[in-house]
Design an enzyme around this catalytic site. Sequence first.
Site, short mmCIF file in Angstrom:
data_model
loop_
_atom_site.label_atom_id
_atom_site.label_comp_id
_atom_site.label_asym_id
_atom_site.label_seq_id
_atom_site.Cartn_x
_atom_site.Cartn_y
_atom_site.Cartn_z
N ASP A 1 1.01 -1.13 -0.15
CA ASP A 1 0.08 0.02 0.00
C ASP A 1 0.74 1.26 -0.06
OD1 ASP A 1 0.91 -0.46 2.58
OD2 ASP A 1 -0.69 0.70 3.42
N ASP B 1 6.70 1.18 1.87
CA ASP B 1 6.32 0.25 0.92
C ASP B 1 7.09 0.54 -0.43
OD1 ASP B 1 3.40 -1.03 1.77
OD2 ASP B 1 3.89 0.98 2.57
N ASN C 1 -2.17 2.71 3.53
CA ASN C 1 -1.68 4.04 3.96
C ASN C 1 -2.51 5.09 2.98
OD1 ASN C 1 0.37 3.18 5.69
ND2 ASN C 1 1.45 2.74 3.79
N THR D 1 3.00 -5.94 2.90
CA THR D 1 3.43 -5.06 3.69
C THR D 1 2.22 -3.78 3.74
OG1 THR D 1 4.11 -3.52 1.74
CG2 THR D 1 5.71 -5.22 2.66
N PHE E 1 -0.52 -0.84 12.69
CA PHE E 1 -1.32 -0.26 11.64
C PHE E 1 -2.03 -1.32 10.71
CE2 PHE E 1 -2.12 1.65 7.43
CZ PHE E 1 -3.14 2.57 7.65
N ASN E 2 -1.10 -2.04 10.07
CA ASN E 2 -1.50 -2.93 9.09
C ASN E 2 -2.60 -4.03 9.54
OD1 ASN E 2 0.24 -1.93 7.17
ND2 ASN E 2 1.87 -3.22 7.36
N HIS F 1 10.05 -0.14 8.36
CA HIS F 1 9.06 -1.18 8.61
C HIS F 1 9.23 -2.23 7.25
CE1 HIS F 1 7.42 0.93 11.84
NE2 HIS F 1 7.06 2.03 11.15
N ASP F 2 8.63 -1.69 6.19
CA ASP F 2 8.20 -2.75 5.21
C ASP F 2 9.57 -3.31 4.50
OD1 ASP F 2 5.80 -2.37 5.64
OD2 ASP F 2 5.35 -0.84 4.25
C1 BDR Z 1 3.15 -0.08 8.66
O1 BDR Z 1 2.01 0.88 8.46
C2 BDR Z 1 2.16 1.51 7.44
O2 BDR Z 1 1.99 3.10 7.68
C3 BDR Z 1 3.58 1.36 6.87
O3 BDR Z 1 3.73 1.40 5.52
C4 BDR Z 1 3.92 0.09 7.38
O4 BDR Z 1 3.43 -1.17 6.34
C5 BDR Z 1 3.85 0.13 10.00
O5 BDR Z 1 3.06 0.10 10.88
CA CA Z 2 2.90 -0.60 4.16
#
Ligand code: BDR
Ligand code: CA
Length: 310
Positions: A10, A15, A40, A124, A165-166, A238-239
Amino acid sequence: MPKPIIIDCDPGHDDAIALLLAFAHPELVNVLAVTIVAGNQTLEKTVNNALKVLSFAGVQCEVAGGYDRPLMRPLEIADAVHGESGLDGPDLPAPTFAASEKHGVQVIIDAIRGSREKVTIVPTGPLTNVAAALIGAPDIKKNIERIVLMGGAAREGNWTPAAEFNILVDPEAASVVFQSGVPITMIGLDVTHEAQVMAAEVDYLLNSGHRVGVMVGELLEFFGEFHETMGFAGMPLHDPLAMATVLDPTIVETRHLPVTIETQGQYTTGRTVVDFYGVTGKEPNVDVALKVDRDRFVQMVIDAVLSYDK
Ligand code: BDR
Ligand code: CA
């Protein structure tokens, strides 16, 4: 032989960098398709962002939009982190190619069914597309090598005190994926918050005189603004860490543990409940990443970004 992979994402700053990391390593991974989910930002924006970043880097591949909202909930976006476009910062030109006409979920199903080798999925973003593929075509499970996902945490959350978040955006989808029986590696906040790129490393990219390097530096500058307000010293990648784990599984250390998804908690919806002591009696279903070699990982990302044509 490069591993066949599908990236479901996303974009999103991190990402976008994960995509660049993957396409810099054709000797290690063969990207069958990039499928896109809302997360996102709205689906229209995340699809456009994927096309723009890949076009800028000179990469062409099948990019297909999937679900524009979670399975059972309204969409929650992260514009506070990723901006109005979902990829604020660099001024990227319009894409040079278009998204596939096919739905992203069908692309996932067809790519897995059509692959001679078992496929690794690298999600991701929210797990909506991946869950929909597993529900719609359960036969694909036997041809999935593993799902290496960015999401969740054994310790703290980031979007609520309890949830990442994801997973929070589509906990029902996450629950489908985590209960699917497919081997899962969870790259959660326990490791991604330790995988920060620091300002000096971002400056190195900004001053590299390399067009992709400068573009990634600009992405990270914008990404850093939000994280600074949250008290981070750097920017958590993160991703890209999920992608790096596919390229080199020794970049993280994992423990095989039972993990369930909270879908109905009053304060804890979206939590990945990790059972460290076996108190639930459940079978371990997830390799949970708990340690990362930050320096080696960040160097891997920088080298990948600078490997594109100037
Ligand atoms: C995740 O949330 C998104 O904002 C980032 O792209 C990442 O995948 C981190 O919590
Ligand atoms: Ca992401």
